[in-house]
Design an enzyme around this catalytic site. Sequence first.
Site, PDB file in Angstrom:
ATOM      1  N   TRP A 291     -40.810  38.987  31.912  1.00  0.00           N
ATOM      2  CA  TRP A 291     -40.185  40.310  31.963  1.00  0.00           C
ATOM      3  C   TRP A 291     -38.732  40.231  31.532  1.00  0.00           C
ATOM      4  CZ3 TRP A 291     -36.031  42.540  34.456  1.00  0.00           C
ATOM      5  CH2 TRP A 291     -35.979  43.924  34.455  1.00  0.00           C
ATOM      6  N   HIS A 292     -38.066  39.130  31.869  1.00  0.00           N
ATOM      7  CA  HIS A 292     -36.657  38.998  31.546  1.00  0.00           C
ATOM      8  C   HIS A 292     -36.411  38.638  30.092  1.00  0.00           C
ATOM      9  CE1 HIS A 292     -36.162  38.948  35.941  1.00  0.00           C
ATOM     10  NE2 HIS A 292     -34.931  39.309  35.704  1.00  0.00           N
ATOM     11  N   GLY A 293     -37.363  38.062  29.431  1.00  0.00           N
ATOM     12  CA  GLY A 293     -37.134  37.726  28.034  1.00  0.00           C
ATOM     13  C   GLY A 293     -38.303  37.006  27.395  1.00  0.00           C
TER      14      GLY A 293
END
Length: 477
Positions: free
Chosen positions: A315-317
């Site tokens: 989700w963060h990258g």
Amino acid sequence: MLFSSVPFLFYFLPAVLAIYYLTGVRNAVLLACSIFFYFWGEGLYVVLLIALVAMNQAIGIGIERLEGRRRLGLLVSGITANLAVLGFFKYSQFLLGIFTGIIGAKPVQLGIHLPLGISFFSFQLVSYLIEVNRKAIPAERNFTRLATYIMMFPHLVAGPIVRYTDISDELRKRSVSADYLGTGIQYFIVGLSQKVLIANTVAGAADHLFGLPVDSVSTFAAWVGTFAYTLQIYFDFCGYSNMAIGLAFMLGFRFPRNFDYPYSSKSISEFWRRWHMSLSFWFRDYLYIPLGGSKGSKLKTIRNLSIVFLVTGLWHGAAWNFVFWGALHGLFVIVERAWLGSVLQRVPNIISRAYTLLIVMVAWVFFRADSFEQAWVVSKAMFGFGRASQWDPMSLWVTPEVMVAFVAGAVLSFPIVPWLMDKVGADLIKGSVFPGHMHRDVFYVHRLPTLLLFCGLALSTALLVSSSLNPFLYFRF
């Protein structure tokens, strides 16, 4: 347009509040201003966002009308459509890179632009459909109301992840009292000060470390730079979340809290109950529990936790270092569930807190690094395997201002100020709410002295006007 920018502080926000208060047309004005806000930064991608709202409104109404398998099928289709849009913009290049690497082909750059806030508003749309399916809320038939929920500029590009259940009542009827306005101003100034006075100040020291050649990373530089980034990422994101909460109060809403002194945690499990709380509880309610949570066998619990933390990393990258960051946190949560948690409860608090902070700091290296190789070099250097080969005078990147920010950040990362305010008997006021609780548990915060808030605003404004360094880390995600 950053909240911590001169155009926002002195042009956009005063104009929005003036129109909002004077006209009394709350949702329409807020939606129009939010569309302008997003168009300022993303141009015609605002059309994509409006189309997603319209699509989800239609799907939500359809879910409410249907029953049985047709209802479930429409829910799955809606969730898939939202995640497909997120996946196309955020993960296409990553997946293509994996595929070309497997077949040995030349890397291809797709050149796809990642719309600001897509990770946040995609999850909000998914949660809306799930809550309609659960009959926790009725499907929203008023397009302006639903669009205002999704596109509201305080949380549009960087959260917190607000659920429709959090603000459904306020979307229909709200007023801005003097108490709400005062609380909002306090939250906003505190967040602005966190962002400008601490996060922006230590950013140079963190950038210095991760800008060094891999053969020039000393143990000293690794620790100082990692410490700087540990403060930067917290005060950057926590500050932005507090500004968002403050703006919401000014507009008549009560947003969920997003941080609760995570660096004071005594385990990694506790850290994730205090860090980015709106995301943590989103994954709990919409992924971990539907997978079975902790109700099955130990093996199934491990599986569920592994899935959640791998998805958290992604989700963060879209990069392997983010996957590793999520997996590392997941590994320690699983180990704590198995046996380490009981050990941490028995040892002195200083040991459990030191253990937690060490794991978090090492993990931040992989989160911040531009590549897995760089992260590996820096993390090795932290434990005495640095390969310094160049003179690197500390005074050039750890200035007196940075040292002050280091001390202030280290102190304010722990709940020392609330403890002191309790000792002097400061008044408590109703603040943000606990995320994921429909019964709206409220956090109480201390009323800060007006002089202190004024000084924070004045100093932050002066630094913004005089400096060109004003990054915001979570715009990457």
